[in-house]
Enzyme design. Structure first.
Site, PDB file in Angstrom:
ATOM      1  N   LYS A 168       0.841  -1.196   0.000  1.00  0.00           N
ATOM      2  CA  LYS A 168       0.000   0.000   0.000  1.00  0.00           C
ATOM      3  C   LYS A 168       0.877   1.248   0.000  1.00  0.00           C
ATOM      4  O   LYS A 168       1.940   1.274   0.656  1.00  0.00           O
ATOM      5  CB  LYS A 168      -0.890   0.018   1.239  1.00  0.00           C
ATOM      6  CG  LYS A 168      -1.848  -1.166   1.329  1.00  0.00           C
ATOM      7  CD  LYS A 168      -2.999  -1.032   0.355  1.00  0.00           C
ATOM      8  CE  LYS A 168      -3.984  -2.191   0.514  1.00  0.00           C
ATOM      9  NZ  LYS A 168      -5.164  -2.044  -0.358  1.00  0.00           N
ATOM     10  N   ASP A 197      -0.754  -0.219  -4.382  1.00  0.00           N
ATOM     11  CA  ASP A 197      -2.159   0.177  -4.271  1.00  0.00           C
ATOM     12  C   ASP A 197      -2.275   1.510  -3.547  1.00  0.00           C
ATOM     13  O   ASP A 197      -1.847   1.646  -2.399  1.00  0.00           O
ATOM     14  CB  ASP A 197      -2.926  -0.907  -3.495  1.00  0.00           C
ATOM     15  CG  ASP A 197      -4.442  -0.697  -3.528  1.00  0.00           C
ATOM     16  OD1 ASP A 197      -4.901   0.328  -4.074  1.00  0.00           O
ATOM     17  OD2 ASP A 197      -5.152  -1.573  -3.006  1.00  0.00           O
ATOM     18  N   GLU A 223      -2.488   0.223  -8.560  1.00  0.00           N
ATOM     19  CA  GLU A 223      -3.914  -0.052  -8.350  1.00  0.00           C
ATOM     20  C   GLU A 223      -4.639   1.160  -7.786  1.00  0.00           C
ATOM     21  O   GLU A 223      -4.131   1.830  -6.888  1.00  0.00           O
ATOM     22  CB  GLU A 223      -4.019  -1.237  -7.380  1.00  0.00           C
ATOM     23  CG  GLU A 223      -5.421  -1.595  -6.950  1.00  0.00           C
ATOM     24  CD  GLU A 223      -5.423  -2.864  -6.091  1.00  0.00           C
ATOM     25  OE1 GLU A 223      -4.537  -3.729  -6.285  1.00  0.00           O
ATOM     26  OE2 GLU A 223      -6.290  -2.988  -5.211  1.00  0.00           O
ATOM     27  N   GLU A 249     -12.142  -2.609  -8.069  1.00  0.00           N
ATOM     28  CA  GLU A 249     -12.802  -2.924  -6.803  1.00  0.00           C
ATOM     29  C   GLU A 249     -13.857  -1.886  -6.439  1.00  0.00           C
ATOM     30  O   GLU A 249     -14.704  -2.157  -5.595  1.00  0.00           O
ATOM     31  CB  GLU A 249     -11.769  -3.066  -5.681  1.00  0.00           C
ATOM     32  CG  GLU A 249     -11.133  -1.780  -5.232  1.00  0.00           C
ATOM     33  CD  GLU A 249     -10.146  -2.000  -4.093  1.00  0.00           C
ATOM     34  OE1 GLU A 249      -9.007  -2.406  -4.384  1.00  0.00           O
ATOM     35  OE2 GLU A 249     -10.509  -1.770  -2.929  1.00  0.00           O
ATOM     36  N   ASP A 272     -14.888  -7.312  -8.680  1.00  0.00           N
ATOM     37  CA  ASP A 272     -15.207  -7.963  -7.408  1.00  0.00           C
ATOM     38  C   ASP A 272     -16.637  -8.487  -7.548  1.00  0.00           C
ATOM     39  O   ASP A 272     -17.567  -7.704  -7.780  1.00  0.00           O
ATOM     40  CB  ASP A 272     -15.097  -6.901  -6.300  1.00  0.00           C
ATOM     41  CG  ASP A 272     -15.469  -7.410  -4.920  1.00  0.00           C
ATOM     42  OD1 ASP A 272     -16.429  -8.189  -4.805  1.00  0.00           O
ATOM     43  OD2 ASP A 272     -14.817  -6.986  -3.936  1.00  0.00           O
ATOM     44  N   HIS A 299     -10.679  -8.569  -7.009  1.00  0.00           N
ATOM     45  CA  HIS A 299     -10.435  -7.955  -5.708  1.00  0.00           C
ATOM     46  C   HIS A 299     -11.011  -8.820  -4.590  1.00  0.00           C
ATOM     47  O   HIS A 299     -12.203  -9.182  -4.619  1.00  0.00           O
ATOM     48  CB  HIS A 299     -11.118  -6.576  -5.685  1.00  0.00           C
ATOM     49  CG  HIS A 299     -11.200  -5.954  -4.319  1.00  0.00           C
ATOM     50  ND1 HIS A 299     -12.383  -5.852  -3.608  1.00  0.00           N
ATOM     51  CD2 HIS A 299     -10.252  -5.404  -3.529  1.00  0.00           C
ATOM     52  CE1 HIS A 299     -12.153  -5.252  -2.450  1.00  0.00           C
ATOM     53  NE2 HIS A 299     -10.874  -4.977  -2.362  1.00  0.00           N
TER      54      HIS A 299
HETATM   55 MG    MG Z   1      -7.176  -2.217  -3.625  1.00  0.00          MG
END
Ligand code: MG
Length: 362
Positions: A168, A197, A223, A249, A272, A299
């Site tokens: 992240k 992400d 992402e 997502e 997702d 996701h």
């Molecule tokens: Mg994500």
């Protein structure tokens, strides 16, 4: 005999299995909304959707007050007809997250029923492209983890055979993010895929700059760099960087995927099944991506997505985040860093019905 005679919905709260933080939020708890349908021949199907902490009771109310009453007397084999009837009945709240999640709980229940009735596992019923899917690990890359923790987790994931890890980003200074990624890359070497992400936290201008800083790290995808409704920003970013842009997502319809693909704003799609409205629209998004030579890496929901990833030829990676341990009796089977498809008829999730009952909150 395939006439639906009963449809029920209920809400189950699950504590998170790990502390999970990113640039904009924390995963508070998994609100899990279940739908069970029964047909005149005595067969049943169980589906579900989820939130990461808010909105569960709204989904439940939409199901109980508006959607489930429309199921009675319908032919459960006609999943497309049912899906479109329910969608059409919610015009004033669609396309929208709550509605798509509610539709997903119904749709996955119908697919569970369909697969059980045909005595087929989902990965076969939905396409049957292959019986195992490569895993990447998201649990080792949360934003609150220290650099040492990131490195330790990434090395452990690689040792377990995972092909990639997700880190992240969203530290106050982007230089910190680049340092963290660089440290992980140096620790794991060149053969491991590093996913990054941003959880929609950036502007297009910032994302273009940060992508340039990340290119030397050899990032596998970037992402959700921008808010999901900034399609133009994603397109400008995608045109400016060699790093594939991954989104999905936070998209809630097939049409939203179509727009991203048409505008060349995404190089990887991450539909997702819960948020797009179920397996029926998920497969459409996957096939749409395939037609444009784009992979799908769904996701979350690994317990369900393993079968969908295996169903389609362009399923490239499954995201490793276990979150159903408390209410299932079996774990995802992993071999050499690959998730193996469940072979039982239905969705392939071995629910622990007593544990589910214990955790019902509504
Ligand atoms: Mg994500």
């Amino acid at each position: 005999m395939s006439t639906i005679t009963d449809a029920q919905a209920y809400l189950v709260d699950l504590p998170v299995e790990a502390v999970r933080t990113d640039a904009v939020q924390a995963f508070l708890k998994q609100e899990t909304v279940f739908v069970e349908i029964t047909t005149a021949d005595g067969l049943s199907g169980r589906g579900y959707c989820y939130t990461i902490g808010t909105g569960g009771t709204a989904i439940l109310a939409l199901l109980r007050d508006y959607l489930l009453p429309r199921l009675h007397g319908r032919d459960a084999r006609q999943i497309e007809a049912i899906w479109h009837d329910l969608f059409g009945s919610t015009r004033a709240t669609a396309v929208g997250a709550i509605t798509s999640l509610a539709l997903a709980a119904v749709d996955t229940a119908l697919w569970d029923w369909r697969c059980r009735r045909a005595d087929l596992p989902l990965w076969i019923a939905a396409g049957g492209a292959r019986d195992r899917v490569p895993l990447y690990d998201t649990e080792v890359g949360w934003l609150h983890l220290t650099v040492d923790e990131l490195i330790g987790g990434a090395k452990a994931a690689v040792a377990a055979g995972r092909g990639g890890v997700k880190i992240k980003i969203g530290k106050p200074d982007p230089a910190q993010d680049v340092e963290r990624l660089t440290a992980v890359r140096e620790a794991v070497g060149p053969g491991v895929d590093l996913m990054v992400d941003a959880n929609q936290s950036l502007t297009a201008a910032d994302a273009i700059r940060i992508a340039r800083l990340l290119e030397p790290v050899d990032v596998y995808w970037l992402e959700e760099p921008l808010p999901a409704d900034d399609v133009d920003g994603h397109a400008r970013l995608a045109a400016s960087t060699s790093i594939p842009v991954a989104v999905g997502e936070s998209l809630y319809s097939v049409g939203q995927f179509a727009e991203y693909i048409q505008r060349r704003a995404a190089g990887i799609v991450q539909a997702d099944a819960a948020r797009i409205g179920g397996i029926t629209p998920w497969l459409k998004a996957a096939h749409l991506a395939e037609a444009h030579n784009i992979p799908i890496c769904p996701h979350f929901l690994m317990e369900l997505h393993v079968s969908l990833c295996a169903a389609v030829p362009n399923g490239r990676y499954l995201e490793y985040i276990p979150q159903l341990t408390a209410i299932t009796t079996t774990r995802l089977t992993v071999e050499d860093g690959h998730a193996l498809v469940p072979t039982a008829p239905g969705l392939g999730i071995a629910w622990d019905l007593d544990a589910i009952d214990d955790r019902r909150v509504a």
